[in-house]
Design an enzyme around this catalytic site. Structure first.
Site, PDB file in Angstrom:
ATOM      1  N   GLU A 160       0.553  -1.407  -0.024  1.00 28.93           N
ATOM      2  CA  GLU A 160       0.029   0.152   0.143  1.00 28.93           C
ATOM      3  C   GLU A 160       0.800   1.398   0.277  1.00 28.93           C
ATOM      4  O   GLU A 160       0.711   2.308   0.722  1.00 28.93           O
ATOM      5  CB  GLU A 160      -0.948   0.060   1.208  1.00 28.93           C
ATOM      6  CG  GLU A 160      -1.791  -1.110   1.252  1.00 28.93           C
ATOM      7  CD  GLU A 160      -2.628  -1.197   2.434  1.00 28.93           C
ATOM      8  OE1 GLU A 160      -2.453  -0.196   3.308  1.00 28.93           O
ATOM      9  OE2 GLU A 160      -3.630  -1.971   2.487  1.00 28.93           O
ATOM     10  N   GLU A 265      -6.007 -10.788  -1.294  1.00 31.81           N
ATOM     11  CA  GLU A 265      -7.164 -10.775  -0.135  1.00 31.81           C
ATOM     12  C   GLU A 265      -8.351 -10.541  -0.431  1.00 31.81           C
ATOM     13  O   GLU A 265      -9.041  -9.635  -0.229  1.00 31.81           O
ATOM     14  CB  GLU A 265      -6.473  -9.537   0.547  1.00 31.81           C
ATOM     15  CG  GLU A 265      -4.878  -9.451   0.905  1.00 31.81           C
ATOM     16  CD  GLU A 265      -4.483  -8.033   1.897  1.00 31.81           C
ATOM     17  OE1 GLU A 265      -5.639  -7.579   2.486  1.00 31.81           O
ATOM     18  OE2 GLU A 265      -3.293  -7.760   2.017  1.00 31.81           O
TER      19      GLU A 265
HETATM   20  C1  XIL Z   1      -6.105  -6.552   8.524  1.00 25.63           C
HETATM   21  C2  XIL Z   1      -6.495  -8.041   9.330  1.00 25.63           C
HETATM   22  O1  XIL Z   1      -7.254  -8.586   8.553  1.00 25.63           O
HETATM   23  C3  XIL Z   1      -7.148  -7.690  10.821  1.00 25.63           C
HETATM   24  O2  XIL Z   1      -7.115  -8.758  11.340  1.00 25.63           O
HETATM   25  C4  XIL Z   1      -6.060  -6.542  11.168  1.00 25.63           C
HETATM   26  O3  XIL Z   1      -6.932  -6.035  12.366  1.00 25.63           O
HETATM   27  C5  XIL Z   1      -6.059  -5.374  10.287  1.00 25.63           C
HETATM   28  O4  XIL Z   1      -5.360  -5.728   9.151  1.00 25.63           O
HETATM   29  N1  XIL Z   1      -4.983  -4.968   4.184  1.00 25.63           N
HETATM   30  C6  XIL Z   1      -3.873  -5.703   4.268  1.00 25.63           C
HETATM   31  C7  XIL Z   1      -4.002  -6.478   5.287  1.00 25.63           C
HETATM   32  O5  XIL Z   1      -2.827  -5.753   3.727  1.00 25.63           O
HETATM   33  O6  XIL Z   1      -3.047  -6.834   6.176  1.00 25.63           O
HETATM   34  C8  XIL Z   1      -5.419  -6.325   6.273  1.00 25.63           C
HETATM   35  O7  XIL Z   1      -5.588  -7.150   7.223  1.00 25.63           O
HETATM   36  C9  XIL Z   1      -6.412  -5.779   5.617  1.00 25.63           C
HETATM   37  C10 XIL Z   1      -6.323  -4.836   4.532  1.00 25.63           C
END
Ligand code: XIL
Length: 375
Positions: A160, A265
């Site tokens: 990001e 994701e």
């Molecule tokens: C999220 C997790 O799923 C949560 O448990 C945590 O509290 C916050 O982060 N983008 C990403 C991930 O790259 O690492 C994030 O994961 C969601 C958004």
């Protein structure tokens, strides 16, 4: 009489044919269905990593051939205080992956979020110099990547770093080091494990500005002779965003820049974002209101159908571009595990994944499996 016998005989034949077709398509698992197409992965939380959630373990072992740690490999977990590395959960995660012969992804080496404040400041709380921050990056990346050298197959090296309009995110890494922090992160990771795959990962990748900026970044890294294996498109999607066609444009653009494309994701929320944001900026946080949580008592069939159609549309796209896509990873095993229940509003009930809260596969699992087997 003859006619009746003939008719019954042809009925039996038809029934046999139908059951044969069903059996032929009845895939025992997602990973079997997507074999030779792309890896199908899932993120693991600590309950799963340590084997406490036995029902989830069954799903993971049956359906997935790749894993990524949801939280335990972020800087805040691995190095909560300077020089004090904590590898217990991450070690267990990698052991789990190896034991089950899974393709292991490390998430994530450099990210503005879930990185403790100490990383950026000195003892007086002032921002550190460029040199100090680079040294902290070098030390963190080298320590972590070397520890799992030859065991973690691929790393989300930078997460990001670019905003939706294509400009740089003004993170501490960017503000203190400048855009060089990206190049440096890839260099350090590659030096620590030359064979590991290295990725850039981001959300809202279907946005034109971000798409173009990521392509420019990939060209730049490659032009400098650096290794970048793939681009991860975080698939934090909604029922009405992004457009499949925009997502497709990005798959094509990244692939044309000569990197593998990964959907890293994947989850599809059925809930509205009060800020109307379509991204996944984890710093967003809205106060809970009952009307923001419309499906607390269950998901109406009509919405479940729309969700199913969204999954089908995206998997159709992934299958269409299977020669460009190396992995599709779900961000969580069951709906109950999903971060979407708590982001961007804490305490809602969402239904974004392929398995429900009772650990049951949703009908769409069979549908997308059949789609893949029919290709
Ligand atoms: C999220 C997790 O799923 C949560 O448990 C945590 O509290 C916050 O982060 N983008 C990403 C991930 O790259 O690492 C994030 O994961 C969601 C958004």
């Amino acid at each position: 009489m003859k006619k009746v016998v003939l008719f019954s005989f042809s009925c039996v034949l038809m029934m046999l044919a139908v059951s044969y077709t069903n059996d032929q398509f009845k895939s025992s698992s997602l990973k079997a269905a997507f074999k030779h197409k792309f890896l199908i992965g899932v993120s693991l939380n600590n309950g799963q990593i340590w084997g406490r959630d036995t029902a989830a373990l069954k799903i993971i072992k049956t359906h997935f051939n790749s894993v990524v740690a949801e939280n335990c490999m972020k800087i805040v977990s691995l190095q909560p205080r300077e020089g004090q590395f904590r590898f217990r959960d991450a070690d267990q995660f990698v052991n789990f992956g190896e034991k089950n012969k899974l393709f292991i992804i490390g998430h994530t080496l450099i990210w503005h979020s879930q990185t403790p404040d100490w990383f950026f400041v000195d003892a007086d709380g002032n921002d550190v110099s460029r040199e100090v921050l680079i040294e902290r990056m070098r030390r963190h990346i080298t320590t972590v990547v070397s520890r799992y050298k030859g065991r973690v197959n691929g790393w989300d090296v930078v997460n990001e770093a670019i905003l939706d309009d294509g400009s740089w995110r003004k993170s501490k890494f960017y503000n203190i080091i400048g855009e060089d922090f990206i190049r440096l992160a890839f260099e350090f990771a590659h030096a620590a494990d030359p064979k590991a795959e290295l990725y850039y990962n981001d959300f809202s990748m279907a946005q034109e500005g971000k798409r173009n900026a990521v392509v420019r970044m990939v060209h730049k890294l490659k032009g400098l002779g650096l290794k970048i294996t793939g681009v991860g498109m975080q698939g934090h999607l909604g029922l009405d965003y992004p457009k499949v066609a925009d997502f497709e444009k990005s798959i094509l653009a990244f692939s044309a820049a000569a990197v593998h494309v990964m959907i890293t994701e994947l989850d599809i929320t059925v809930l509205q974002n009060p800020g109307r944001s379509m991204g996944a900026d984890i710093s967003q946080n809205y106060t809970y209101k009952k009307e923001m949580n419309p499906y607390a008592a269950g998901l109406p069939d009509s919405v479940a159908k729309i969700l199913e159609q969204r999954y089908v549309a995206f998997f159709k796209l992934f299958l269409k571009h299977q020669n460009k896509i190396s992995r599709v990873t779900l961000w969580g095993v069951t709906d109950g595990d999903s971060w979407r229940n708590n982001w961007p509003v804490f305490g809602r009930k969402d239904y974004p994944l392929l398995f429900d809260r009772q650990y049951k596969a949703k009908p769409v699992v069979q549908i997308i499996s059949e789609m893949s087997l029919m290709e």
